[in-house]
Design a protein around this motif. Sequence first.
Motif, PDB file in Angstrom:
ATOM      1  N   VAL A 133     -31.141 -62.391 -23.992  1.00 51.78           N
ATOM      2  CA  VAL A 133     -32.349 -62.318 -24.798  1.00 51.78           C
ATOM      3  C   VAL A 133     -33.012 -60.951 -24.638  1.00 51.78           C
ATOM      4  O   VAL A 133     -32.921 -60.325 -23.573  1.00 51.78           O
ATOM      5  CB  VAL A 133     -33.330 -63.456 -24.413  1.00 51.78           C
ATOM      6  CG1 VAL A 133     -33.792 -63.323 -22.985  1.00 51.78           C
ATOM      7  CG2 VAL A 133     -34.505 -63.517 -25.364  1.00 51.78           C
ATOM      8  N   GLU A 134     -33.633 -60.483 -25.690  1.00 53.59           N
ATOM      9  CA  GLU A 134     -34.320 -59.198 -25.633  1.00 53.59           C
ATOM     10  C   GLU A 134     -35.513 -59.286 -24.685  1.00 53.59           C
ATOM     11  O   GLU A 134     -36.261 -60.268 -24.718  1.00 53.59           O
ATOM     12  CB  GLU A 134     -34.788 -58.793 -27.029  1.00 53.59           C
ATOM     13  CG  GLU A 134     -33.636 -58.545 -27.997  1.00 53.59           C
ATOM     14  CD  GLU A 134     -34.115 -58.295 -29.411  1.00 53.59           C
ATOM     15  OE1 GLU A 134     -35.303 -58.564 -29.688  1.00 53.59           O
ATOM     16  OE2 GLU A 134     -33.307 -57.838 -30.241  1.00 53.59           O
ATOM     17  N   PRO A 135     -35.701 -58.294 -23.825  1.00 56.02           N
ATOM     18  CA  PRO A 135     -36.793 -58.343 -22.845  1.00 56.02           C
ATOM     19  C   PRO A 135     -38.172 -58.147 -23.465  1.00 56.02           C
ATOM     20  O   PRO A 135     -39.189 -58.467 -22.860  1.00 56.02           O
ATOM     21  CB  PRO A 135     -36.464 -57.208 -21.888  1.00 56.02           C
ATOM     22  CG  PRO A 135     -35.664 -56.247 -22.703  1.00 56.02           C
ATOM     23  CD  PRO A 135     -34.867 -57.089 -23.664  1.00 56.02           C
ATOM     24  N   ALA A 160     -38.303 -67.184 -27.807  1.00 56.55           N
ATOM     25  CA  ALA A 160     -37.435 -66.264 -28.539  1.00 56.55           C
ATOM     26  C   ALA A 160     -36.982 -66.887 -29.842  1.00 56.55           C
ATOM     27  O   ALA A 160     -36.904 -68.112 -29.982  1.00 56.55           O
ATOM     28  CB  ALA A 160     -36.223 -65.883 -27.687  1.00 56.55           C
ATOM     29  N   ARG A 212     -29.895 -62.551 -28.559  1.00 58.27           N
ATOM     30  CA  ARG A 212     -28.844 -61.717 -29.140  1.00 58.27           C
ATOM     31  C   ARG A 212     -27.508 -62.449 -29.221  1.00 58.27           C
ATOM     32  O   ARG A 212     -26.735 -62.258 -30.157  1.00 58.27           O
ATOM     33  CB  ARG A 212     -28.697 -60.433 -28.318  1.00 58.27           C
ATOM     34  CG  ARG A 212     -29.936 -59.548 -28.350  1.00 58.27           C
ATOM     35  CD  ARG A 212     -30.141 -58.944 -29.734  1.00 58.27           C
ATOM     36  NE  ARG A 212     -29.026 -58.080 -30.099  1.00 58.27           N
ATOM     37  CZ  ARG A 212     -28.912 -56.813 -29.725  1.00 58.27           C
ATOM     38  NH1 ARG A 212     -29.865 -56.243 -28.993  1.00 58.27           N
ATOM     39  NH2 ARG A 212     -27.882 -56.096 -30.101  1.00 58.27           N
ATOM     40  N   GLU A 223     -26.857 -53.450 -21.326  1.00 64.38           N
ATOM     41  CA  GLU A 223     -27.651 -53.155 -22.522  1.00 64.38           C
ATOM     42  C   GLU A 223     -29.136 -53.407 -22.288  1.00 64.38           C
ATOM     43  O   GLU A 223     -29.954 -53.228 -23.206  1.00 64.38           O
ATOM     44  CB  GLU A 223     -27.174 -54.014 -23.692  1.00 64.38           C
ATOM     45  CG  GLU A 223     -25.724 -53.773 -24.106  1.00 64.38           C
ATOM     46  CD  GLU A 223     -25.291 -54.698 -25.228  1.00 64.38           C
ATOM     47  OE1 GLU A 223     -26.186 -55.206 -25.945  1.00 64.38           O
ATOM     48  OE2 GLU A 223     -24.079 -54.911 -25.390  1.00 64.38           O
ATOM     49  N   TYR A 254     -23.843 -57.521 -21.102  1.00 65.71           N
ATOM     50  CA  TYR A 254     -25.169 -57.541 -21.734  1.00 65.71           C
ATOM     51  C   TYR A 254     -26.243 -56.992 -20.792  1.00 65.71           C
ATOM     52  O   TYR A 254     -27.265 -56.474 -21.248  1.00 65.71           O
ATOM     53  CB  TYR A 254     -25.514 -58.964 -22.171  1.00 65.71           C
ATOM     54  CG  TYR A 254     -24.454 -59.571 -23.061  1.00 65.71           C
ATOM     55  CD1 TYR A 254     -24.289 -59.131 -24.366  1.00 65.71           C
ATOM     56  CD2 TYR A 254     -23.594 -60.553 -22.579  1.00 65.71           C
ATOM     57  CE1 TYR A 254     -23.301 -59.657 -25.183  1.00 65.71           C
ATOM     58  CE2 TYR A 254     -22.605 -61.094 -23.384  1.00 65.71           C
ATOM     59  CZ  TYR A 254     -22.459 -60.643 -24.681  1.00 65.71           C
ATOM     60  OH  TYR A 254     -21.470 -61.161 -25.477  1.00 65.71           O
ATOM     61  N   GLY A 286     -40.457 -57.342 -27.526  1.00 62.44           N
ATOM     62  CA  GLY A 286     -40.414 -57.413 -28.979  1.00 62.44           C
ATOM     63  C   GLY A 286     -41.284 -58.538 -29.494  1.00 62.44           C
ATOM     64  O   GLY A 286     -41.629 -59.470 -28.762  1.00 62.44           O
ATOM     65  N   LEU A 336     -30.467 -56.353 -21.576  1.00 56.78           N
ATOM     66  CA  LEU A 336     -30.869 -57.692 -22.005  1.00 56.78           C
ATOM     67  C   LEU A 336     -31.113 -58.596 -20.805  1.00 56.78           C
ATOM     68  O   LEU A 336     -30.585 -58.353 -19.709  1.00 56.78           O
ATOM     69  CB  LEU A 336     -29.798 -58.306 -22.907  1.00 56.78           C
ATOM     70  CG  LEU A 336     -29.514 -57.551 -24.210  1.00 56.78           C
ATOM     71  CD1 LEU A 336     -28.360 -58.184 -24.972  1.00 56.78           C
ATOM     72  CD2 LEU A 336     -30.763 -57.506 -25.086  1.00 56.78           C
ATOM     73  N   ARG A 363     -39.284 -61.736 -29.991  1.00 58.92           N
ATOM     74  CA  ARG A 363     -38.057 -61.505 -29.239  1.00 58.92           C
ATOM     75  C   ARG A 363     -36.919 -62.248 -29.943  1.00 58.92           C
ATOM     76  O   ARG A 363     -37.135 -63.252 -30.597  1.00 58.92           O
ATOM     77  CB  ARG A 363     -38.159 -62.067 -27.813  1.00 58.92           C
ATOM     78  CG  ARG A 363     -39.009 -61.268 -26.856  1.00 58.92           C
ATOM     79  CD  ARG A 363     -38.806 -61.838 -25.460  1.00 58.92           C
ATOM     80  NE  ARG A 363     -39.566 -61.112 -24.463  1.00 58.92           N
ATOM     81  CZ  ARG A 363     -40.802 -61.395 -24.106  1.00 58.92           C
ATOM     82  NH1 ARG A 363     -41.421 -62.415 -24.686  1.00 58.92           N
ATOM     83  NH2 ARG A 363     -41.421 -60.686 -23.188  1.00 58.92           N
ATOM     84  N   TYR A 364     -35.696 -61.754 -29.728  1.00 62.83           N
ATOM     85  CA  TYR A 364     -34.542 -62.420 -30.324  1.00 62.83           C
ATOM     86  C   TYR A 364     -33.516 -62.755 -29.254  1.00 62.83           C
ATOM     87  O   TYR A 364     -33.302 -61.980 -28.309  1.00 62.83           O
ATOM     88  CB  TYR A 364     -33.882 -61.540 -31.388  1.00 62.83           C
ATOM     89  CG  TYR A 364     -34.633 -61.505 -32.698  1.00 62.83           C
ATOM     90  CD1 TYR A 364     -34.459 -62.517 -33.639  1.00 62.83           C
ATOM     91  CD2 TYR A 364     -35.510 -60.469 -32.982  1.00 62.83           C
ATOM     92  CE1 TYR A 364     -35.158 -62.487 -34.847  1.00 62.83           C
ATOM     93  CE2 TYR A 364     -36.210 -60.433 -34.177  1.00 62.83           C
ATOM     94  CZ  TYR A 364     -36.020 -61.447 -35.103  1.00 62.83           C
ATOM     95  OH  TYR A 364     -36.714 -61.415 -36.283  1.00 62.83           O
TER      96      TYR A 364
END
Length: 369
Positions: A83-85, A61, A93, A35, A32, A87, A37, A90-91
């Motif tokens: 977790v998305e950095p 998040a 993942r 990616e 991850y 957004g 994250l 944020r979500y």
Amino acid sequence: MTSAFLAFPSSPFAALVPYGWDDVWADEFAPYATEGLLAGRVIRVDRGQCDVVTSDGVLRADTAFVTPNDPMRVVCTGDWVAVEPAGNPRYVRTYLPRRTAFVRSTSSKRSEGQILAANVDYAVVAVSLALELDLGRVERFLALAWESGAQPLVVLTKADLVPDAATLGHLVQDVEKTAPGVPVLPVSSSGGEGLDVLAAVLSGGTSVLLGQSGAGKSTLANALIGEDVMDVRAARDVDGKGRHTTTTRNLLALPGGGVLIDTPGLRGVGLWDAETGVGQVFSEIEGLAADCRFHDCAHEAEPGCAVLAAVDSGVLPERRLASYRKLLRENQRIVAKTDARVRAEIRRDWKRKGAEGRAAMAAKRGRWH
């Protein structure tokens, strides 16, 4: 803790070490990281959102991305997540594979489990000495604790309310007999007795604090942390019950090392596929059962039953055997809701007992006539 992260404090994961991050988690997270994250640990979950401590600080998040309709796979306090950095929102993942999970059955009649905490090393069962000991409830908590994979620990809170040392010693012995293989520690959050020993034990990892409302969990958490971070209200004088001052599960860093997850008071503590945990709590009964004449002995009326012989001789308290039977029956019902094979076994057992009962009645009628 891992020497790799301590040796390189400039590592992007260094801020997570106090929360339990190690090389194994780093390996799990590696795919991850590529990616982009962020790694983090969930310190609080509330209505579909969670607070996650990361190297960038605490982020808020959304958890809807992670299988929201499966109660056994939702994000919970103690999870390590990707977790998305950025957004809005944020979500989360995904969460990393759990090492341990404390699970109970839901209060509903549906065949669902509820995860209370994840990746826990110690399950601390808080029992208030302000009330009469409910040993059956202690056994129930311990069964879930053993099943989770964590090391159980019973903490007898409000020890300062016990009038003398002799009485306190007897209470500790009663709980020790109920909890074979489990440390039992009396503490006083107000006086400080036993807190240093407890803090030293909990410094070695992640702990979850469990117990009824009014057991003194939040007061104990505040005493261990050294400041009032959890809301505390007095228990009712009538029955000693609290008022659910803790409404969410919160992960808190301890000043002496380790982290603590405080949980709301649990009125209902239903088992969830905890046969192994029940066997661990009643290990002396499982040991005696090895000497029964029949390998499938139910310890009810079978000839050559070593368990019943132990009850008759006074070696095994009858209360323990009754509690053992009760928890096994309850666990079997829970498992049967989702396991067709177990349901079939229960039906066969009912038919067998029914046939035996009818035969016994027929024999009685024959003798009467």
